[in-house]
Design a protein around this motif. Structure first.
Motif, PDB file in Angstrom:
ATOM      1  N   THR A   1      14.289  43.347  -3.397  1.00 37.91           N
ATOM      2  CA  THR A   1      12.632  43.717  -1.990  1.00 37.91           C
ATOM      3  C   THR A   1      11.443  43.900  -3.218  1.00 37.91           C
ATOM      4  OG1 THR A   1      13.496  45.678  -3.117  1.00 37.91           O
ATOM      5  CG2 THR A   1      14.788  44.838  -1.121  1.00 37.91           C
ATOM      6  N   ILE A   2      11.393  43.993  -4.058  1.00 37.10           N
ATOM      7  CA  ILE A   2      10.353  44.929  -5.250  1.00 37.10           C
ATOM      8  C   ILE A   2       9.431  42.979  -4.843  1.00 37.10           C
ATOM      9  CG2 ILE A   2       9.601  44.748  -7.240  1.00 37.10           C
ATOM     10  CD1 ILE A   2      11.078  47.133  -7.777  1.00 37.10           C
ATOM     11  N   MET A   3       9.943  42.138  -5.074  1.00 40.90           N
ATOM     12  CA  MET A   3       9.442  40.512  -5.408  1.00 40.90           C
ATOM     13  C   MET A   3       8.538  40.347  -4.316  1.00 40.90           C
ATOM     14  SD  MET A   3       9.211  40.011  -8.659  1.00 40.90           S
ATOM     15  CE  MET A   3       9.259  41.399  -8.932  1.00 40.90           C
ATOM     16  N   LEU A   4       9.884  40.597  -3.185  1.00 42.47           N
ATOM     17  CA  LEU A   4       9.003  40.677  -1.604  1.00 42.47           C
ATOM     18  C   LEU A   4       7.931  41.508  -1.292  1.00 42.47           C
ATOM     19  CD1 LEU A   4      12.279  40.022   0.359  1.00 42.47           C
ATOM     20  CD2 LEU A   4      10.761  37.805  -0.371  1.00 42.47           C
ATOM     21  N   ASN A   5       8.293  42.434  -1.694  1.00 44.37           N
ATOM     22  CA  ASN A   5       6.762  43.160  -1.355  1.00 44.37           C
ATOM     23  C   ASN A   5       5.249  42.576  -2.306  1.00 44.37           C
ATOM     24  OD1 ASN A   5       7.588  45.414  -0.795  1.00 44.37           O
ATOM     25  ND2 ASN A   5       7.887  46.478  -2.667  1.00 44.37           N
ATOM     26  N   TYR A   6       5.330  42.109  -2.753  1.00 40.33           N
ATOM     27  CA  TYR A   6       4.142  41.321  -3.508  1.00 40.33           C
ATOM     28  C   TYR A   6       4.183  39.788  -2.660  1.00 40.33           C
ATOM     29  CZ  TYR A   6       3.747  44.156  -7.734  1.00 40.33           C
ATOM     30  OH  TYR A   6       3.438  44.812  -8.350  1.00 40.33           O
ATOM     31  N   VAL A   7       5.119  39.569  -2.460  1.00 40.16           N
ATOM     32  CA  VAL A   7       4.992  37.906  -2.038  1.00 40.16           C
ATOM     33  C   VAL A   7       4.462  38.257  -0.085  1.00 40.16           C
ATOM     34  CG1 VAL A   7       6.342  36.039   0.035  1.00 40.16           C
ATOM     35  CG2 VAL A   7       6.979  36.920  -3.099  1.00 40.16           C
ATOM     36  N   ALA A   8       4.739  39.276   0.592  1.00 36.46           N
ATOM     37  CA  ALA A   8       4.581  39.467   1.880  1.00 36.46           C
ATOM     38  C   ALA A   8       3.138  40.287   1.727  1.00 36.46           C
ATOM     39  CB  ALA A   8       4.624  41.238   2.452  1.00 36.46           C
ATOM     40  N   ILE A   9       2.910  40.695   0.530  1.00 34.63           N
ATOM     41  CA  ILE A   9       1.101  40.812   0.606  1.00 34.63           C
ATOM     42  C   ILE A   9       0.209  40.008   0.734  1.00 34.63           C
ATOM     43  CG2 ILE A   9      -1.093  41.832  -1.113  1.00 34.63           C
ATOM     44  CD1 ILE A   9       1.854  43.886  -2.700  1.00 34.63           C
TER      45      ILE A   9
ATOM     46  N   ALA B   1       9.779  41.348  12.206  1.00 33.45           N
ATOM     47  CA  ALA B   1       9.485  40.814  11.192  1.00 33.45           C
ATOM     48  C   ALA B   1       9.888  41.352  10.322  1.00 33.45           C
ATOM     49  CB  ALA B   1       7.581  40.840  11.401  1.00 33.45           C
ATOM     50  N   GLY B   2      10.114  42.674  10.091  1.00 40.60           N
ATOM     51  CA  GLY B   2      10.169  43.502   8.491  1.00 40.60           C
ATOM     52  C   GLY B   2      11.843  43.537   8.453  1.00 40.60           C
ATOM     53  N   ALA B   3      12.596  43.600  10.316  1.00 36.02           N
ATOM     54  CA  ALA B   3      13.730  43.041  10.122  1.00 36.02           C
ATOM     55  C   ALA B   3      14.198  42.178   8.902  1.00 36.02           C
ATOM     56  CB  ALA B   3      15.062  43.474  11.593  1.00 36.02           C
ATOM     57  N   LEU B   4      13.861  40.366   9.417  1.00 40.51           N
ATOM     58  CA  LEU B   4      13.942  39.632   8.706  1.00 40.51           C
ATOM     59  C   LEU B   4      13.373  39.682   7.362  1.00 40.51           C
ATOM     60  CD1 LEU B   4      12.462  37.415  11.483  1.00 40.51           C
ATOM     61  CD2 LEU B   4      15.284  38.099  10.632  1.00 40.51           C
ATOM     62  N   TRP B   5      12.465  40.276   7.005  1.00 45.34           N
ATOM     63  CA  TRP B   5      11.546  40.736   5.174  1.00 45.34           C
ATOM     64  C   TRP B   5      13.382  41.096   4.750  1.00 45.34           C
ATOM     65  CZ3 TRP B   5       9.081  36.917   3.835  1.00 45.34           C
ATOM     66  CH2 TRP B   5       8.028  37.267   3.318  1.00 45.34           C
ATOM     67  N   ALA B   6      13.650  42.002   5.816  1.00 47.03           N
ATOM     68  CA  ALA B   6      14.285  42.745   4.853  1.00 47.03           C
ATOM     69  C   ALA B   6      15.836  42.042   4.068  1.00 47.03           C
ATOM     70  CB  ALA B   6      14.720  44.340   4.778  1.00 47.03           C
ATOM     71  N   GLY B   7      15.981  41.016   5.195  1.00 46.78           N
ATOM     72  CA  GLY B   7      16.989  40.695   6.137  1.00 46.78           C
ATOM     73  C   GLY B   7      17.329  38.882   4.071  1.00 46.78           C
ATOM     74  N   ILE B   8      16.221  38.975   3.620  1.00 44.63           N
ATOM     75  CA  ILE B   8      16.592  37.913   2.821  1.00 44.63           C
ATOM     76  C   ILE B   8      17.123  39.024   2.065  1.00 44.63           C
ATOM     77  CG2 ILE B   8      14.452  36.898   1.159  1.00 44.63           C
ATOM     78  CD1 ILE B   8      12.393  36.581   3.234  1.00 44.63           C
TER      79      ILE B   8
ATOM     80  N   ILE C   1      13.451  49.223  -1.784  1.00 37.23           N
ATOM     81  CA  ILE C   1      12.222  49.634  -2.562  1.00 37.23           C
ATOM     82  C   ILE C   1      11.274  48.174  -1.784  1.00 37.23           C
ATOM     83  CG2 ILE C   1      10.993  49.082  -4.645  1.00 37.23           C
ATOM     84  CD1 ILE C   1      12.703  51.308  -4.665  1.00 37.23           C
ATOM     85  N   GLY C   2      11.402  47.674  -1.012  1.00 33.36           N
ATOM     86  CA  GLY C   2      10.536  46.320  -0.254  1.00 33.36           C
ATOM     87  C   GLY C   2      10.037  47.634   1.032  1.00 33.36           C
ATOM     88  N   LEU C   3      10.528  48.539   1.747  1.00 29.52           N
ATOM     89  CA  LEU C   3       9.551  49.052   2.509  1.00 29.52           C
ATOM     90  C   LEU C   3       8.596  48.651   3.106  1.00 29.52           C
ATOM     91  CD1 LEU C   3      11.414  52.825   2.488  1.00 29.52           C
ATOM     92  CD2 LEU C   3      12.194  51.487   3.557  1.00 29.52           C
ATOM     93  N   ALA C   4       7.581  49.022   1.756  1.00 33.94           N
ATOM     94  CA  ALA C   4       5.588  48.511   2.231  1.00 33.94           C
ATOM     95  C   ALA C   4       5.571  47.016   2.273  1.00 33.94           C
ATOM     96  CB  ALA C   4       5.364  48.167   0.911  1.00 33.94           C
TER      97      ALA C   4
ATOM     98  N   ASP D   1      25.312  38.309  -4.768  1.00 36.75           N
ATOM     99  CA  ASP D   1      25.417  40.251  -5.317  1.00 36.75           C
ATOM    100  C   ASP D   1      23.811  40.372  -6.429  1.00 36.75           C
ATOM    101  OD1 ASP D   1      26.265  42.179  -5.548  1.00 36.75           O
ATOM    102  OD2 ASP D   1      27.192  41.532  -8.168  1.00 36.75           O
ATOM    103  N   THR D   2      22.870  39.691  -5.795  1.00 38.61           N
ATOM    104  CA  THR D   2      21.728  39.507  -6.715  1.00 38.61           C
ATOM    105  C   THR D   2      21.201  41.039  -6.623  1.00 38.61           C
ATOM    106  OG1 THR D   2      20.495  39.557  -4.199  1.00 38.61           O
ATOM    107  CG2 THR D   2      20.908  37.529  -5.942  1.00 38.61           C
ATOM    108  N   SER D   3      20.244  41.909  -7.553  1.00 34.92           N
ATOM    109  CA  SER D   3      20.178  43.308  -7.984  1.00 34.92           C
ATOM    110  C   SER D   3      18.404  43.046  -6.188  1.00 34.92           C
ATOM    111  CB  SER D   3      19.497  43.779  -8.817  1.00 34.92           C
ATOM    112  OG  SER D   3      18.767  45.077  -8.745  1.00 34.92           O
ATOM    113  N   GLU D   4      19.660  43.992  -5.360  1.00 35.95           N
ATOM    114  CA  GLU D   4      18.099  43.930  -4.158  1.00 35.95           C
ATOM    115  C   GLU D   4      17.167  44.819  -4.329  1.00 35.95           C
ATOM    116  OE1 GLU D   4      20.729  48.375  -4.372  1.00 35.95           O
ATOM    117  OE2 GLU D   4      20.616  46.647  -4.067  1.00 35.95           O
ATOM    118  N   VAL D   5      17.608  45.408  -5.411  1.00 37.96           N
ATOM    119  CA  VAL D   5      15.971  46.545  -6.120  1.00 37.96           C
ATOM    120  C   VAL D   5      14.589  45.575  -6.369  1.00 37.96           C
ATOM    121  CG1 VAL D   5      15.085  48.057  -7.755  1.00 37.96           C
ATOM    122  CG2 VAL D   5      16.973  48.614  -6.788  1.00 37.96           C
ATOM    123  N   ILE D   6      15.137  44.697  -7.214  1.00 33.73           N
ATOM    124  CA  ILE D   6      14.382  43.723  -8.380  1.00 33.73           C
ATOM    125  C   ILE D   6      13.643  42.489  -6.786  1.00 33.73           C
ATOM    126  CG2 ILE D   6      14.320  41.327  -8.991  1.00 33.73           C
ATOM    127  CD1 ILE D   6      16.564  43.165 -11.266  1.00 33.73           C
TER     128      ILE D   6
END
Length: 353
Positions: free
Chosen positions: A133-141, A110-117, A71-74, A126-131
């Motif tokens: 990546t959603i949170m990382l969207n806000y951090v990126a913004i 930059a995009g690869a490293l951000w998703a790599g987190i 979900i973190g594509l943005a 084993d964290t939820s990638e959905v949660i």
């Protein structure tokens, strides 16, 4: 059939909304088609709008193939957008053969490293990638807004424009489409669609990613490194999303501006494009062109037919809904198929009697 029927149902739903509010759906869709494909300029604008969606759609498809819902594509696209422009404006006097590839590569990384987190957290904790990546969207913004306002500029709302040495614009493409903002990124998008298709279907890496997506425990038992493939899938997904941001940074806008708390639409649209294209790279190209046409044509509808452009958003939302809820369509398709089989059996039995 599911994507095609989803498109038809979405457009019919949009037509019903137009009728309810007193607009002529024939004139509305005629304006939409004209705005998307009516002349070389509009065609160029449609292709330009589709270009970043091809990359973000491919990014989602790679992650989904490996069993992850990115979900973190943005946020990943925004990271690629920011870094590519930053590199471009930092090297204004360097030759284009150096700056442009460097800016594209920087945005991809930059995009690869951000998703790599999210990939590392998924692989080892084993964290939820959905949660995540959603949170990382806000951090990126908020990080990008801070960098634009306090690092690249002095309290500015946008960065300077990149020079010609870092631009994806190609004059012959602009001339061919009568001055549209189409750029050379479409060539890269088509190349990457082919490369991703080969990667997923014809290579050992692709086989391992698919295996992890089916069952990571079975993949481990078969001797594959599931953790490595989880991280690799997210890196590839984020890199492609970052390239989507690069298309905006070096192609369409040629700068980056404050998001004001809103993630780039190409991220979430890329997710929809991937689902509509059946997660197939070639299908994603056509789905991206459809979405690009809807966006470009939607801006013309108020001018030509007096229909609010929000109608296009409603039709698009309906398309996405029926793609996501494809079991609704497949349910009726299965019932129709069973009915045909039942009728065939009755005819055969009657013939035997």
């Amino acid at each position: 059939m599911v994507p095609l029927l989803s498109i038809v149902i979405g457009l019919v739903f949009g037509a019903i909304i137009m009728l309810v509010f007193g607009y002529n759906p024939i004139e509305g869709y005629k304006a939409l088609l004209t705005g998307a494909l009516g002349n070389p300029f509009n065609i160029g604008q449609t292709i330009r709008a589709a270009t970043p969606l091809i990359f973000t759609g491919l990014g989602f498809a790679v992650a989904y193939t490996a069993g992850f819902f990115n979900i973190g594509l943005a946020g990943q696209a925004l990271a690629g957008w920011l870094v590519s422009v930053w590199i471009g404006i930092s090297l204004p006097d360097s030759p284009g053969w150096l700056v442009l590839p460097l800016a594209i590569l920087g945005g991809t990384i930059a995009g690869a490293l951000w998703a790599g987190i999210a990939g590392v957290l998924k692989a080892f904790f084993d964290t939820s990638e959905v949660i995540v990546t959603i949170m990382l969207n806000y951090v990126a913004i908020y990080i990008s807004d801070h960098i634009i306002r306090n690092v690249i500029t002095e309290r500015g709302d946008a960065t300077p424009f990149v020079g010609e040495n870092a631009s994806l614009r190609l004059q012959w493409l602009t001339d061919l489409t009568n001055g549209s903002t189409i750029h050379g990124g479409i060539i890269l998008a088509l190349i990457f669609a082919v490369l991703v298709s080969i990667l997923l279907q014809r290579t050992t890496v692709g086989f391992e990613l698919r295996s992890v997506g089916f069952n990571k425990h079975a993949a481990n038992y078969a001797g594959m490194n599931a953790k490595r493939n989880i991280i690799l899938a997210m890196l590839l997904s984020g890199g492609l999303a970052g390239l989507g941001g690069v298309m905006n940074g070096l192609g369409e806008f040629r700068n980056v501006f404050l998001t004001n708390g809103v993630a780039p639409a190409i991220g979430f649209d890329g997710l929809a494009v991937a689902l509509l294209g059946g997660l197939n790279p070639i299908g994603i190209i056509f789905a991206s062109l459809l979405f690009g046409g809807l966006k470009t044509g939607g801006t013309i509808m108020p001018l030509m037919a007096g229909v609010p452009s929000e109608i296009v958003d409603i039709a698009t939302a309906a398309i996405i809904f029926f793609v996501g809820a494809n079991y609704v369509i497949t349910y009726f398709m299965d019932r129709r198929e069973k009915s045909k089989l039942s009728n065939t059996e009755v005819i055969v039995q009657g013939g035997d009697d």
